[in-house]
Design a protein around this motif. Structure first.
Motif, PDB file in Angstrom:
ATOM      1  N   GLY A  31      42.968   9.533  64.260  1.00 50.56           N
ATOM      2  CA  GLY A  31      42.347   9.415  62.946  1.00 50.56           C
ATOM      3  C   GLY A  31      43.332   9.302  61.811  1.00 50.56           C
ATOM      4  N   ASN A  32      44.526   8.758  62.098  1.00 54.89           N
ATOM      5  CA  ASN A  32      45.500   8.553  61.031  1.00 54.89           C
ATOM      6  C   ASN A  32      44.903   7.678  59.926  1.00 54.89           C
ATOM      7  OD1 ASN A  32      47.711   8.693  63.596  1.00 54.89           O
ATOM      8  ND2 ASN A  32      48.246   9.788  61.736  1.00 54.89           N
ATOM      9  N   HIS A  33      45.215   8.018  58.696  1.00 56.03           N
ATOM     10  CA  HIS A  33      44.650   7.291  57.550  1.00 56.03           C
ATOM     11  C   HIS A  33      45.467   6.024  57.300  1.00 56.03           C
ATOM     12  CE1 HIS A  33      43.286   7.387  53.050  1.00 56.03           C
ATOM     13  NE2 HIS A  33      42.795   6.360  53.722  1.00 56.03           N
ATOM     14  N   ILE A  34      45.266   5.031  58.139  1.00 55.06           N
ATOM     15  CA  ILE A  34      45.942   3.744  57.997  1.00 55.06           C
ATOM     16  C   ILE A  34      44.923   2.628  58.223  1.00 55.06           C
ATOM     17  CG2 ILE A  34      48.157   4.668  58.765  1.00 55.06           C
ATOM     18  CD1 ILE A  34      47.751   3.357  61.451  1.00 55.06           C
ATOM     19  N   THR A  35      45.224   1.470  57.658  1.00 55.18           N
ATOM     20  CA  THR A  35      44.378   0.292  57.857  1.00 55.18           C
ATOM     21  C   THR A  35      45.159  -0.745  58.629  1.00 55.18           C
ATOM     22  OG1 THR A  35      43.072   0.646  55.854  1.00 55.18           O
ATOM     23  CG2 THR A  35      43.179  -1.603  56.699  1.00 55.18           C
ATOM     24  N   TYR A  36      44.660  -1.107  59.777  1.00 57.51           N
ATOM     25  CA  TYR A  36      45.308  -2.128  60.607  1.00 57.51           C
ATOM     26  C   TYR A  36      44.575  -3.457  60.409  1.00 57.51           C
ATOM     27  CZ  TYR A  36      47.989  -4.078  64.440  1.00 57.51           C
ATOM     28  OH  TYR A  36      48.863  -4.835  65.182  1.00 57.51           O
ATOM     29  N   ILE A  37      45.322  -4.483  59.985  1.00 55.40           N
ATOM     30  CA  ILE A  37      44.752  -5.812  59.787  1.00 55.40           C
ATOM     31  C   ILE A  37      45.360  -6.769  60.805  1.00 55.40           C
ATOM     32  CG2 ILE A  37      44.438  -7.738  58.196  1.00 55.40           C
ATOM     33  CD1 ILE A  37      44.631  -5.738  55.893  1.00 55.40           C
ATOM     34  N   CYS A  38      44.533  -7.290  61.671  1.00 50.63           N
ATOM     35  CA  CYS A  38      44.967  -8.264  62.677  1.00 50.63           C
ATOM     36  C   CYS A  38      44.627  -9.668  62.202  1.00 50.63           C
ATOM     37  CB  CYS A  38      44.282  -7.999  64.017  1.00 50.63           C
ATOM     38  SG  CYS A  38      44.552  -9.296  65.261  1.00 50.63           S
ATOM     39  N   TYR A  39      45.658 -10.497  62.013  1.00 52.71           N
ATOM     40  CA  TYR A  39      45.387 -11.913  61.749  1.00 52.71           C
ATOM     41  C   TYR A  39      45.277 -12.614  63.097  1.00 52.71           C
ATOM     42  CZ  TYR A  39      50.513 -12.520  62.184  1.00 52.71           C
ATOM     43  OH  TYR A  39      51.824 -12.504  62.618  1.00 52.71           O
ATOM     44  N   ASP A  40      44.075 -12.987  63.420  1.00 51.42           N
ATOM     45  CA  ASP A  40      43.737 -13.494  64.753  1.00 51.42           C
ATOM     46  C   ASP A  40      43.860 -15.015  64.786  1.00 51.42           C
ATOM     47  OD1 ASP A  40      42.655 -14.121  67.203  1.00 51.42           O
ATOM     48  OD2 ASP A  40      40.616 -13.471  66.700  1.00 51.42           O
ATOM     49  N   ASN A  41      44.977 -15.500  65.331  1.00 54.55           N
ATOM     50  CA  ASN A  41      45.140 -16.953  65.501  1.00 54.55           C
ATOM     51  C   ASN A  41      45.118 -17.372  66.966  1.00 54.55           C
ATOM     52  OD1 ASN A  41      47.724 -16.224  66.340  1.00 54.55           O
ATOM     53  ND2 ASN A  41      48.690 -16.773  64.401  1.00 54.55           N
ATOM     54  N   GLY A  42      44.735 -16.460  67.833  1.00 48.48           N
ATOM     55  CA  GLY A  42      44.382 -16.821  69.192  1.00 48.48           C
ATOM     56  C   GLY A  42      45.482 -17.132  70.174  1.00 48.48           C
ATOM     57  N   ALA A  43      46.725 -16.716  69.903  1.00 46.13           N
ATOM     58  CA  ALA A  43      47.818 -16.911  70.862  1.00 46.13           C
ATOM     59  C   ALA A  43      49.103 -16.319  70.284  1.00 46.13           C
ATOM     60  CB  ALA A  43      48.022 -18.389  71.190  1.00 46.13           C
ATOM     61  N   TYR A  44      50.151 -16.293  71.100  1.00 41.14           N
ATOM     62  CA  TYR A  44      51.480 -15.897  70.615  1.00 41.14           C
ATOM     63  C   TYR A  44      52.130 -17.126  69.989  1.00 41.14           C
ATOM     64  CZ  TYR A  44      51.168 -11.612  73.437  1.00 41.14           C
ATOM     65  OH  TYR A  44      50.790 -10.403  73.974  1.00 41.14           O
ATOM     66  N   MET A  45      51.789 -17.389  68.739  1.00 40.95           N
ATOM     67  CA  MET A  45      52.225 -18.633  68.104  1.00 40.95           C
ATOM     68  C   MET A  45      53.721 -18.647  67.807  1.00 40.95           C
ATOM     69  SD  MET A  45      49.530 -20.277  68.253  1.00 40.95           S
ATOM     70  CE  MET A  45      47.738 -20.207  68.224  1.00 40.95           C
ATOM     71  N   ASN A  46      54.279 -17.504  67.428  1.00 41.85           N
ATOM     72  CA  ASN A  46      55.678 -17.445  67.023  1.00 41.85           C
ATOM     73  C   ASN A  46      56.648 -17.758  68.151  1.00 41.85           C
ATOM     74  OD1 ASN A  46      57.992 -16.689  65.351  1.00 41.85           O
ATOM     75  ND2 ASN A  46      58.048 -14.834  66.585  1.00 41.85           N
ATOM     76  N   THR A  47      56.283 -17.393  69.369  1.00 37.60           N
ATOM     77  CA  THR A  47      57.209 -17.538  70.495  1.00 37.60           C
ATOM     78  C   THR A  47      56.912 -18.739  71.388  1.00 37.60           C
ATOM     79  OG1 THR A  47      55.849 -15.945  71.735  1.00 37.60           O
ATOM     80  CG2 THR A  47      57.793 -15.092  70.583  1.00 37.60           C
ATOM     81  N   GLY A  48      55.994 -19.607  70.965  1.00 42.98           N
ATOM     82  CA  GLY A  48      55.787 -20.816  71.746  1.00 42.98           C
ATOM     83  C   GLY A  48      54.372 -21.108  72.173  1.00 42.98           C
ATOM     84  N   ILE A  49      53.399 -20.482  71.526  1.00 45.47           N
ATOM     85  CA  ILE A  49      51.969 -20.747  71.781  1.00 45.47           C
ATOM     86  C   ILE A  49      51.574 -20.339  73.202  1.00 45.47           C
ATOM     87  CG2 ILE A  49      50.086 -22.407  71.411  1.00 45.47           C
ATOM     88  CD1 ILE A  49      52.037 -24.192  69.919  1.00 45.47           C
ATOM     89  N   GLN A  50      51.921 -19.092  73.572  1.00 50.18           N
ATOM     90  CA  GLN A  50      51.488 -18.552  74.855  1.00 50.18           C
ATOM     91  C   GLN A  50      50.128 -17.869  74.701  1.00 50.18           C
ATOM     92  OE1 GLN A  50      54.439 -17.636  73.392  1.00 50.18           O
ATOM     93  NE2 GLN A  50      56.103 -18.266  74.740  1.00 50.18           N
TER      94      GLN A  50
END
Length: 301
Positions: free
Chosen positions: A119-138
């Motif tokens: 219950g840590n008071h943090i907000t997690y925001i996931c930008y969902d682009n559907g793959a590992y885009m940075n490392t080669g679109i896996q």
């Protein structure tokens, strides 16, 4: 535009970053910080948005920002939360995690689940682009079934990824968190949900649909149009889940469209045959109907 829906003009995610044209992730960063304001500290998992925004010695971040590993953004943010409480500064400061779907659905899930369970008071925001885009679109746990990636290529026998997307919003709702889904094509809705997440006293999670023209093989100028089609095709339902009220839709399409209209906008789906498109249509309808029933019956987590 009325005052309630007016988007702040201050830019805390600066212009001049190195994101691709039409990047949904960059738009998500920009809008999220407009919602949060300057009294914010960000813990950011390795990924596209970290790379394009912080090439040494430059930075696009106009707030305190720390780059951490793929797996520990939520753990780092939990430490920030506790430190601010010890200093008596917690109520004045927002603590946000940013991570792509690879750092969220897969590599970072253990730390995220732990922070949510505590219950840590943090907000997690996931930008969902559907793959590992940075490392080669896996492929990742967020990659849709049949999408072609470099590790789930569309071949003659296997047509892209063989599994459906992991349902992270419902997984985290089961932890008792505030959960919301959003879409960069609907900025006012996204900003409203980020503000609601930040005001939640415990752990909160916002998953925002953020197209990647490079990985999706789509045109950069079509990003917002694809966002709209995803909503109308019921690919990206918009809802909130609270421990008190359960699931509530924030918006529903007035008129739906076939999934095929959405799939044809992206090269990652161009290999799909009619039977596979029908399968995805059935699956999308089924998932959406389940959400409707959860809302109708007031199911709480």
């Amino acid at each position: 535009m009325d005052e309630v829906n007016k988007i702040p003009t201050v830019e805390l995610f600066a212009q001049g970053h190195r994101a691709c044209s039409g990047c949904g992730g960059a738009l998500a960063m920009r809008l999220a910080l407009k919602a949060a304001g300057k009294d914010t500290i960000v813990s950011h998992a390795t990924g596209c948005m970290e790379v394009v925004s912080s090439p040494f010695p430059e930075s696009a971040w106009r707030i305190p920002w720390i780059h951490v590993a793929f797996e520990n953004a939520a753990a780092t943010a939990s430490g920030i939360d506790l430190a601010l409480k010890k200093l008596g500064k917690r109520e004045k400061t927002n603590v946000i995690c940013f991570g792509g779907d690879g750092g969220t659905f897969d590599i970072g899930f253990q730390a995220i689940s732990g922070a949510a369970e505590r219950g840590n008071h943090i907000t997690y925001i996931c930008y969902d682009n559907g793959a590992y885009m940075n490392t080669g679109i896996q492929r990742s746990g967020a990659t849709p079934k049949y999408a072609s990636t470099t590790t789930s290529p569309a071949g003659k026998v296997i047509h892209g990824k063989t599994e459906h997307k992991k349902n992270m919003p419902l997984i985290l709702a089961s932890h008792g968190a505030y959960v919301a889904t959003a879409n960069v094509g609907y900025p006012q809705d996204f900003i409203k949900k980020v503000k609601a997440a930040l005001s939640h006293p415990g752990f909160s999670y916002v998953q925002v649909y953020a197209p990647c023209p490079t990985g999706w093989k789509s045109a950069g100028e079509d990003t917002i149009g694809i966002c709209k089609l995803a909503f109308k095709a019921k690919i990206t339902p918009l809802f909130e889940i609270t421990p008190e009220e359960g699931l509530k839709f924030s918006s529903k399409p007035s008129q739906t469209i076939p999934v095929a209209d959405y799939l044809k906008t992206q090269g990652r789906f161009k290999h799909m045959n009619e039977d596979e498109i029908k399968e995805i249509q059935t699956w999308v309808d089924d998932q959406y109907d389940k959400l409707l029933k959860m809302e109708e019956h007031g199911i709480r987590f």
